[in-house]
Design an enzyme around this catalytic site. Structure first.
Site, PDB file in Angstrom:
ATOM      1  N   ASP A  92     -24.341  16.091 -11.112  1.00 44.92           N
ATOM      2  CA  ASP A  92     -23.830  14.911 -12.192  1.00 44.92           C
ATOM      3  C   ASP A  92     -23.040  15.618 -13.269  1.00 44.92           C
ATOM      4  OD1 ASP A  92     -23.193  12.838 -13.664  1.00 44.92           O
ATOM      5  OD2 ASP A  92     -25.322  12.161 -14.032  1.00 44.92           O
ATOM      6  N   LYS A 146      -5.367   6.349 -10.660  1.00 40.94           N
ATOM      7  CA  LYS A 146      -5.699   4.896 -11.114  1.00 40.94           C
ATOM      8  C   LYS A 146      -7.013   4.229 -10.757  1.00 40.94           C
ATOM      9  CE  LYS A 146      -4.118   1.388  -8.449  1.00 40.94           C
ATOM     10  NZ  LYS A 146      -4.747   0.879  -7.419  1.00 40.94           N
ATOM     11  N   LYS A 180       5.351   8.890  -1.911  1.00 37.82           N
ATOM     12  CA  LYS A 180       5.947   8.506  -0.672  1.00 37.82           C
ATOM     13  C   LYS A 180       7.306   9.001  -0.476  1.00 37.82           C
ATOM     14  CE  LYS A 180       2.959   4.519  -0.565  1.00 37.82           C
ATOM     15  NZ  LYS A 180       2.317   4.444   0.829  1.00 37.82           N
ATOM     16  N   GLU A 214       0.366  -6.698   2.436  1.00 38.80           N
ATOM     17  CA  GLU A 214      -0.363  -5.627   3.202  1.00 38.80           C
ATOM     18  C   GLU A 214      -1.469  -6.645   4.248  1.00 38.80           C
ATOM     19  OE1 GLU A 214      -2.633  -2.658   0.817  1.00 38.80           O
ATOM     20  OE2 GLU A 214      -2.557  -4.141  -0.546  1.00 38.80           O
ATOM     21  N   ASP A 233      -4.356  -4.279  -9.699  1.00 40.73           N
ATOM     22  CA  ASP A 233      -4.444  -3.336  -8.859  1.00 40.73           C
ATOM     23  C   ASP A 233      -3.047  -2.779  -8.117  1.00 40.73           C
ATOM     24  OD1 ASP A 233      -6.275  -1.762  -6.786  1.00 40.73           O
ATOM     25  OD2 ASP A 233      -5.359  -3.434  -5.299  1.00 40.73           O
ATOM     26  N   HIS A 238       1.979   0.422  -8.803  1.00 45.42           N
ATOM     27  CA  HIS A 238       2.777   0.813  -7.846  1.00 45.42           C
ATOM     28  C   HIS A 238       4.059  -0.120  -7.950  1.00 45.42           C
ATOM     29  CE1 HIS A 238      -0.548   2.766  -6.463  1.00 45.42           C
ATOM     30  NE2 HIS A 238      -0.942   1.844  -5.714  1.00 45.42           N
TER      31      HIS A 238
END
Ligand code: BG6
Length: 490
Positions: A92, A146, A180, A214, A233, A238
């Site tokens: 840890d 993130k 990407k 998605e 999210d 993004h």
């Protein structure tokens, strides 16, 4: 493999969360690909770190299993070289004794790269104890995944905690969309071609659409996702990064600070949402059961197992209030369990100011459109009007035709394999190039705007509307764009 008798040196990569989903699906396969291509730094050792007490040999077996899940074939020579670098540390590292034991296990080293593939809630404690154990020095780079916070306040707290132990130059905040190839190609398209620049303004561009759709649902990621939703999210990071790359001014060079400065200007110019306008500008959705990819799937509420207002879909219209973009709407939409997986940017040009063609030819006229497909296929196409060949009573007939550049076809002879976004980013971490990483200022500016959106919809009492899995979002998503006289490019 660690051998106590030999003095250890050379660079070391520590993967905190080394047994986690991201490490198994993306990071270890990316590192393996870099190995196969001979791109890993000489002598690099890789330490998977987690708390589950497995042995290094079990870890190596699990790494192999993870690779077999995604690779058609594994090049055995590369595998031997790769696995010889991999070791495992169980402990840890948020505790001083855990961090100290890791430092002992690593021993002497040159550069140290620490990848935080763990919950951001443990970043501050881990940073403190790793620094206490002497593992964060000038030759250490910290790679942060993130989400960097859940809002501006938590993001600042997190950034401050990390800044106590490392300078901004040592911090590499990952937004994997920037890794990407097609996203980098957007930079090339805009800044390596003169043709688009004079047209890249509100004079000629009618509006911009950015879609990240998605087919996957949230599944067992719900404990994380339910705290964040589609806004935090996907959109905060993004999608806002894509928006910045489309909208920013040409930077002076590709230096990380030059690029970041231009992105921050875009973020500062994003028009805040207000309680009065938010219900006209934002549509929220949550998927219910339905059919996705030909299979029956459960709804979000069944996955979570309790009532929740978290949005799994968001579409919004926003404006960038500066000279280049004043009055040009940007439509952003993203969601889970949509009919297809697609990331696409559409630059919709304005109609002709005056048409010289006959009525019947005009009936076929559409305004020019630049469509940038980022995934699953990588294509760029410019829709142009063309004369339809042949004789017709009514004279000239027109037809929209795409001028297409299929990147997959164009580069089919260049190794073929599509790279994982993390390969580029990991390589840049090793090279110390921060151009494709997110600066603290960008993260905080993006949160400042996103917080305003969330606050406005809370004040207005906006709730997500249901949409069946496999459909294209909740009622209202079409009206959002039609109110401005446009349509989604589907
Ligand atoms: C992640 C989000 O950052 O990006 C996920 O947390 C999302 O919810 C994923 O599914 C999408 O990434 P990609 O590369 O598959 O488009």
């Amino acid at each position: 493999m660690s051998q106590a008798s030999e003095p250890k040196k050379g660079p070391v990569l520590v993967l905190l969360g080394g047994t986690g989903d991201l490490a198994r699906r993306m990071l270890l396969p990316s590192l393996f690909h870099l190995e196969a291509d001979g791109l890993l730094p000489d002598g690099l050792r890789i330490y998977g770190v987690a708390r589950d007490g497995q042995s290094p040999d079990t870890y190596r077996t699990n790494v192999r299993a993870a690779l077999e899940l995604r690779e058609k074939t594994i090049e055995e020579d590369a595998w031997k070289r790769f696995i010889a670098r991999v070791d495992y540390f169980s402990g840890d590292v948020t505790k001083p004794e855990g961090a100290k034991a890791l430092a002992d296990a690593i021993g002497g080293h040159s550069e140290l790269y620490i990848y935080f593939s763990v919950s951001p809630s443990i970043y501050p404690k881990a940073c403190e104890s790793l620094a206490g154990a002497g593992l964060i020095r000038e030759n250490t780079r910290l790679v942060l995944e993130k989400p960097i916070g859940r809002d501006l306040e938590s993001s600042k707290a997190l950034n401050c905690a990390v800044a106590k132990v490392a300078t901004e130059e040592q911090i590499f905040r990952i937004d994997h969309y920037l890794g990407k190839e097609t996203v980098q190609n957007l930079i090339a398209l805009r800044f390596a071609n003169i043709a688009f620049e004079p047209l890249w303004t509100n004079h000629t561009i009618d509006h911009v659409q950015i879609t990240v759709a998605e087919t996957e649902g949230v599944g067992d990621r719900w404990p994380y996702y339910n705290e964040y939703g589609a806004l935090r999210d996907m959109l905060q990071n993004h999608m806002i990064q894509l928006l910045c790359l489309v909208a920013m001014e040409p930077p002076a060079d590709l230096d990380p600070d030059s690029v970041r400065a231009e992105k921050v200007k875009v973020l500062k110019a994003l028009r805040p949402m207000s309680r009065a306008t938010v219900s006209q500008e934002v549509v929220l959705g949550q998927y219910t059961s339905g059919v996705s990819d030909g299979k029956s799937v459960t709804g979000y509420l069944d996955e979570v197992g309790k009532p929740t207002d978290t949005e799994t879909f968001i579409a919004l219209r926003c404006f960038i209030d500066n000279w280049r973009w004043a009055g040009t709407p940007f439509f952003l939409r993203t969601g889970k369990r949509l009919p297809e997986r697609r990331t696409q940017i559409v630059i919709q040009f304005k109609p002709l100011p005056h048409s010289i063609f006959s009525n019947s030819a005009n009936a076929d006229m559409v305004a020019n459109r630049l469509v940038i497909d980022l995934q699953p296929q990588e294509d760029i196409s410019l829709v142009l009007m063309n004369q339809r060949p042949g004789l017709a009573q009514e004279g000239m007939r027109l037809q929209p035709m795409p001028l297409s550049l299929s990147l997959a076809k164009a580069y089919s002879g260049h190794g073929g394999r599509r790279r994982i976004a993390y390969e580029r980013l990991l390589l840049d971490v090793f090279r110390g190039d921060r151009t494709l990483f997110v600066h603290r200022n960008e993260v905080e500016e993006a949160w400042a705007w996103v917080d305003g959106v969330a606050e406005a919809w809370q004040q207005a009492g906006l709730k997500p509307k249901n949409y069946a899995a496999g459909t294209s979002g909740p009622a209202g998503v079409h009206a959002l764009i039609e109110r401005s006289g446009h349509q989604w490019h589907d």
